[in-house]
Design a protein around this motif. Structure first.
Motif, mmCIF file in Angstrom:
data_model
loop_
_atom_site.group_PDB
_atom_site.id
_atom_site.type_symbol
_atom_site.label_atom_id
_atom_site.label_comp_id
_atom_site.label_asym_id
_atom_site.label_seq_id
_atom_site.Cartn_x
_atom_site.Cartn_y
_atom_site.Cartn_z
ATOM 1 N N GLY A 39 0.814 -1.209 0.000
ATOM 2 C CA GLY A 39 0.000 0.000 0.000
ATOM 3 C C GLY A 39 0.845 1.255 0.000
ATOM 4 N N ALA A 74 0.660 3.972 -2.923
ATOM 5 C CA ALA A 74 0.351 5.362 -2.595
ATOM 6 C C ALA A 74 1.472 6.295 -3.037
ATOM 7 C CB ALA A 74 0.106 5.494 -1.090
ATOM 8 N N GLY A 101 1.198 6.753 -6.796
ATOM 9 C CA GLY A 101 0.098 7.655 -7.121
ATOM 10 C C GLY A 101 0.426 9.098 -6.806
ATOM 11 N N TRP A 102 1.083 9.336 -5.676
ATOM 12 C CA TRP A 102 1.458 10.695 -5.298
ATOM 13 C C TRP A 102 2.482 11.282 -6.268
ATOM 14 C CZ3 TRP A 102 -0.261 14.614 -2.721
ATOM 15 C CH2 TRP A 102 0.597 15.629 -2.304
ATOM 16 N N LEU A 146 -3.550 6.644 -5.562
ATOM 17 C CA LEU A 146 -3.199 7.080 -4.214
ATOM 18 C C LEU A 146 -4.223 6.588 -3.199
ATOM 19 C CD1 LEU A 146 -1.522 8.834 -2.245
ATOM 20 C CD2 LEU A 146 -2.912 10.788 -2.951
ATOM 21 N N CYS A 147 -5.509 6.718 -3.534
ATOM 22 C CA CYS A 147 -6.566 6.264 -2.616
ATOM 23 C C CYS A 147 -6.527 4.746 -2.429
ATOM 24 C CB CYS A 147 -7.928 6.693 -3.148
ATOM 25 S SG CYS A 147 -8.187 8.473 -3.194
ATOM 26 N N GLY A 179 -3.877 2.856 -2.617
ATOM 27 C CA GLY A 179 -2.746 2.569 -1.738
ATOM 28 C C GLY A 179 -3.072 2.810 -0.280
ATOM 29 N N VAL A 180 -3.768 3.912 0.005
ATOM 30 C CA VAL A 180 -4.165 4.202 1.385
ATOM 31 C C VAL A 180 -5.127 3.141 1.899
ATOM 32 C CG1 VAL A 180 -5.362 5.865 2.854
ATOM 33 C CG2 VAL A 180 -3.758 6.670 1.114
ATOM 34 N N GLN A 181 -6.055 2.703 1.031
ATOM 35 C CA GLN A 181 -7.008 1.675 1.446
ATOM 36 C C GLN A 181 -6.302 0.361 1.766
ATOM 37 O OE1 GLN A 181 -10.283 2.033 1.990
ATOM 38 N NE2 GLN A 181 -10.339 -0.090 2.691
#
Length: 225
Positions: free
Chosen positions: A87, A91, A94-95, A202-203, A205-207
């Motif tokens: 993750g 993330a 994505g960032w 990004l979302c 990865g956070v999930q």
């Protein structure tokens, strides 16, 4: 013969695995990134490259599903740690894509097929298409398959192969038609789609981090409760 229960198990396992991986890989969104990274290729070269990436993605997913859990056990890595690490990597990717400035891709000086074949696996298959998040999810799906009872093990293994084949086909089609879609929506639309894809990445990865953290903390909270 395969009875109705095993057929239902095959379909449900395929649907669950396919929906999980397709949402993480998001080939139709990443196709814009693929197109941006291969602007210097001819349509025929891009189509050939898309086919090879689809095959590579199938191989990566199959290896992760069938051998990933054994590799983790050998190195003493838990699924929770894999989810958190994967993750973080997703993330971070994505960032980075979200903050990147649009830049024109220049053709390499040597326009032969060697650079195309080399870039088919790295970086276009790994980590762009089948990155740490999708590999972690594939390993988790494989671990659930090995935990199944013996009577559905063969059907679960077949569903894993179908999931990997479906993912590879979607990647192939999405990347092969990336230029046509990008040309239809224009440069500005392509930029917007790329940024939206980066934000979704990004979302995701956070999930994945949240799922890994919750799985790791659940036994500790249960022990304290």
């Amino acid at each position: 013969m395969i009875d109705g229960f095993l057929i239902a198990k095959l379909v449900s396992s395929w649907l669950f695995g396919f929906s999980t991986l397709i949402s993480i890989i998001n080939p139709f969104g990443i196709a814009f990134v693929f197109h941006d990274m291969t602007r210097w290729l001819t349509p025929r070269e891009r189509s050939r490259l898309a086919r090879q990436i689809g095959i590579n993605s199938f191989i990566v997913v199959v290896i992760a599903m069938f051998l990933g859990s054994r590799v983790l056990s050998f190195f003493g890595i838990s699924l929770e740690a894999l989810r958190i690490g994967g993750g973080l990597a997703v993330a971070a990717s994505g960032w980075t894509m979200l903050r990147a400035e649009p830049a024109a891709k220049e053709a390499p000086k040597a326009m032969d097929t060697a650079p195309i074949e080399r870039m088919a696996f790295f970086p276009l298959t790994l980590p762009l298409t089948t990155g740490p998040g999708s590999i972690a999810a594939s390993i988790a799906l494989g671990a659930e398959r090995t935990a199944s009872s013996q009577d559905v093990l063969l059907v679960s293994a077949l569903s894993s192969l179908l999931v990997a084949a479906s993912i590879g086909a979607c990647v192939w089609l999405a990347y092969a038609y990336a230029e046509a879609i990008a040309r239809r929506i224009g440069p500005q639309g392509t930029l917007i789609a790329t940024k939206l894809t980066a934000f979704l990445l990004l979302c995701i990865g956070v999930q994945i981090i949240l799922i890994g953290a919750s799985d790791a903390l659940r036994p500790l909270l249960a022990a304290r409760g």
